[in-house]
Design a protein around this motif. Structure first.
Motif, mmCIF file in Angstrom:
data_model
loop_
_atom_site.group_PDB
_atom_site.id
_atom_site.type_symbol
_atom_site.label_atom_id
_atom_site.label_comp_id
_atom_site.label_asym_id
_atom_site.label_seq_id
_atom_site.Cartn_x
_atom_site.Cartn_y
_atom_site.Cartn_z
ATOM 1 N N VAL A 130 0.850 -1.203 0.000
ATOM 2 C CA VAL A 130 0.000 0.000 0.000
ATOM 3 C C VAL A 130 0.884 1.252 0.000
ATOM 4 O O VAL A 130 0.655 2.190 -0.774
ATOM 5 C CB VAL A 130 -0.939 -0.009 1.233
ATOM 6 N N ALA A 131 1.934 1.238 0.841
ATOM 7 C CA ALA A 131 2.837 2.402 0.877
ATOM 8 C C ALA A 131 3.514 2.565 -0.472
ATOM 9 O O ALA A 131 3.667 3.680 -0.983
ATOM 10 C CB ALA A 131 3.867 2.226 1.982
ATOM 11 N N ALA B 135 4.322 5.646 -5.008
ATOM 12 C CA ALA B 135 4.850 5.236 -6.323
ATOM 13 C C ALA B 135 6.249 4.647 -6.196
ATOM 14 O O ALA B 135 7.182 5.037 -6.897
ATOM 15 C CB ALA B 135 4.848 6.415 -7.284
ATOM 16 N N LEU B 136 6.423 3.680 -5.264
ATOM 17 C CA LEU B 136 7.727 3.044 -5.049
ATOM 18 C C LEU B 136 7.677 1.611 -5.541
ATOM 19 O O LEU B 136 6.597 1.034 -5.695
ATOM 20 C CB LEU B 136 8.061 3.023 -3.551
ATOM 21 N N LEU C 181 13.209 9.753 -3.868
ATOM 22 C CA LEU C 181 12.145 9.110 -4.634
ATOM 23 C C LEU C 181 10.817 9.861 -4.499
ATOM 24 O O LEU C 181 10.051 9.962 -5.444
ATOM 25 C CB LEU C 181 11.965 7.663 -4.159
ATOM 26 N N VAL C 182 10.543 10.344 -3.270
ATOM 27 C CA VAL C 182 9.319 11.136 -3.075
ATOM 28 C C VAL C 182 9.778 12.585 -2.955
ATOM 29 O O VAL C 182 10.262 13.007 -1.912
ATOM 30 C CB VAL C 182 8.567 10.685 -1.804
ATOM 31 N N ASN D 121 -1.833 12.556 -3.638
ATOM 32 C CA ASN D 121 -1.201 11.266 -3.969
ATOM 33 C C ASN D 121 -0.105 11.492 -5.001
ATOM 34 O O ASN D 121 -0.279 12.239 -5.946
ATOM 35 C CB ASN D 121 -2.275 10.326 -4.544
ATOM 36 N N THR D 122 1.052 10.845 -4.779
ATOM 37 C CA THR D 122 2.192 11.096 -5.670
ATOM 38 C C THR D 122 1.877 10.666 -7.099
ATOM 39 O O THR D 122 2.532 11.075 -8.024
ATOM 40 C CB THR D 122 3.431 10.349 -5.163
ATOM 41 N N ARG D 123 0.874 9.803 -7.255
ATOM 42 C CA ARG D 123 0.462 9.443 -8.618
ATOM 43 C C ARG D 123 -0.676 10.328 -9.082
ATOM 44 O O ARG D 123 -1.279 10.096 -10.110
ATOM 45 C CB ARG D 123 0.013 7.992 -8.662
ATOM 46 N N GLY D 124 -1.011 11.295 -8.253
ATOM 47 C CA GLY D 124 -2.032 12.265 -8.631
ATOM 48 C C GLY D 124 -3.434 11.700 -8.589
ATOM 49 O O GLY D 124 -4.335 12.233 -9.206
ATOM 50 N N ALA D 125 -3.652 10.579 -7.862
ATOM 51 C CA ALA D 125 -4.979 9.958 -7.904
ATOM 52 C C ALA D 125 -5.750 10.136 -6.601
ATOM 53 O O ALA D 125 -6.648 9.387 -6.313
ATOM 54 C CB ALA D 125 -4.828 8.485 -8.212
#
Ligand code: ADP
Length: 453
Positions: A131-132, A137-138, A151-152, A174-178
């Motif tokens: 989940v993390a 996005a890892l 990375l972040v 969210n780092t994936r933009g979602a």
């Protein structure tokens, strides 16, 4: 210690025997003392050789992977081998147990709906669950031992991590933009940190819906209240004629009615959301229900529309009668309210081939543009606000219908095109529908004849 005495006795016996043999052999060569010393020395040498051999075997076993049993010797080496093997097996058991506990612990964290990420004192990723990995996005394998801030790269995240002030969670896109993440950091061990992340997109959406809902309700109630206040001021400050007074009272009654309808729809919605699912074995006669809907529609239309109600098959529906009535009534009264005078409204109940039942309400009204269709069942969503309010609409009708449908395991389908009318279909699943009597001929079971506009 049971090996000590036999070992001393054996060594003594061997040396004595060696010496005796040495004396005996020495007599032949006229050197009994030398023979005695050499005999005792040889015995000691043999003992040392045997010991070295046994010790070597044990060391070889220890140097290996200790899979098989330790060398089974007697005496000192036997006891030593046995005790070392026991210690090795005990250590293996402890390691296995701890490994199992660790893997269970990691599986439990893996199963967590929240993201868990462990960082060392230099912010290197030690471990993270799926989940993390998804939230940030890892790659859970490839990014291990990488510095998280490489990375972040979100500035908000980097400065939060470096601030050391973790009392308040960080809200992060969210780092994936979602969606949105709530991130919390906890310190543990020596400089280690635990980063916990939670997807709060749904929560935020619900919160924003709640805020919109309260704002909408306030707005809907404030409008008639403002009108009422104006009328009260007019009545108290101006001398009105009898006709004017009657007109003002009529308009005040209209506004009060509007508020009453709104409150009643709100209560219906609250009740639908708060009560358990309708029982699957309380049967409601559809004929009776449609008769009531038809006469309400007739009264509302006052002959301005052609209204036809047809039942293809007499049926009962399992559910809550007032809810089903409210859903059907909302669809039919909407059709009457939005269809211009002279239009036609067809209400049809039919059984489908899979056993489910469909109540369709079809009108020849103005129709609805495609882009509005997905939002029609949202609370207070209106395509034409003024038309809705003029005709006493609250903007909650279709929301109520959708809730009723869902609570009964069914669905609401809407087909409409501007200028071509609308068709609303309330479909109930086969388990909630049963045939009540004989087949009725299409069109014959009209609850009321088509009224000419
Ligand atoms: P309202 O009380 O405003 O009618 P509803 O939730 O029942 O609220 O309907 C939402 C919106 O959908 C209405 O404001 C109207 O614009 C549109 N609508 C509903 N039924 C019809 C229909 N039969 N024909 C055209 N538009 C409709």
């Amino acid at each position: 210690m049971n090996w000590l005495l036999p070992r001393i006795a054996l060594a003594t016996l061997a040396v004595a025997l060696g010496a005796l043999v040495g004396v005996w052999v020495g007599r032949w060569s006229q050197a009994p003392f030398l023979g005695e010393v050499l005999g005792a020395g040889s015995a000691v040498l043999v003992l040392v050789l045997v010991d070295s051999l046994r010790g070597h075997r044990l060391i070889q076993w220890l140097r290996g992977n200790q899979q098989g049993a330790a060398p089974r010797d007697t005496g000192f080496w036997g006891e030593l081998g046995y005790r070392i093997e026991r210690a090795v097996r005990e250590r293996e058991r402890v390691i296995d147990r701890e490994r199992l506990q660790l893997s269970q612990f990691l599986s439990a964290i893996e199963a967590s709906p929240n993201g868990v990420l462990m960082l060392d004192r230099h912010d290197h990723i030690q471990w993270c669950n799926k989940v993390a990995a998804d939230h940030f996005a890892l790659d859970p394998q490839r990014d291990l031992q990488q510095r998280i801030t490489n990375l972040v790269r979100s500035p908000a995240f980097v400065s939060y991590l470096q601030s050391g002030q973790y009392a308040e969670p960080l809200m992060l896109g969210n780092t994936r933009g979602a969606g949105n993440l709530s991130v919390v950091v906890r310190s543990y061990g020596e400089g280690m940190r635990l980063v916990l992340s939670q997807d709060v997109t749904e929560r935020e959406r619900a919160e924003s819906m709640r805020r919109d809902f309260v704002a909408n309700v306030s707005h809907e109630i404030r409008t008639p209240l403002t009108v009422l206040t104006g009328f009260i001021e007019t009545m108290s400050s101006l001398p009105l004629t009898e006709a004017e007074r009657k007109r003002v009272l009529f308009l005040m009654g209209q506004q009060t009615q509007r508020m009453l309808t709104l409150v009643s729809d709100l209560l219906t919605l609250a009740q639908l959301e708060g009560s358990p699912r309708p029982a699957p074995d309380r049967w409601v006669s559809l004929d009776g229900l449609l008769n009531r809907v038809a006469s309400d529609a007739q009264a509302l239309s006052s002959g301005r529309h052609q209204i036809s109600v047809q039942t293809e098959t007499h049926a009962d529906v399992a559910g809550v009668e007032p809810e089903l009535l409210s859903a059907a009534a909302n669809l039919v009264t909407n059709a009457v309210r939005y269809t211009p005078d002279g239009g036609a409204i067809d209400v049809v109940w039919r059984l489908q081939t899979d056993g489910s039942g469909e109540l369709s309400v079809c009108d020849t009204g103005p129709g609805i543009a495609r882009e509005h269709l997905p939002r029609l069942t949202e609370r207070f969503y209106r395509v034409d606000g003024s038309r809705s309010r003029e005709t006493g609409g609250t903007g909650l009708g279709l929301s109520i219908v959708k809730h009723v449908a869902q609570r009964h395991g069914g669905e609401l389908h809407i087909q409409s095109e501007p200028g071509k009318g609308s068709k609303f279909r309330l479909v109930l699943p086969a388990v909630r529908v049963r045939v009540a009597g004989g087949e009725a001929e299409v069109g014959v079971e009209a609850a009321m004849p088509r009224a000419q506009a």
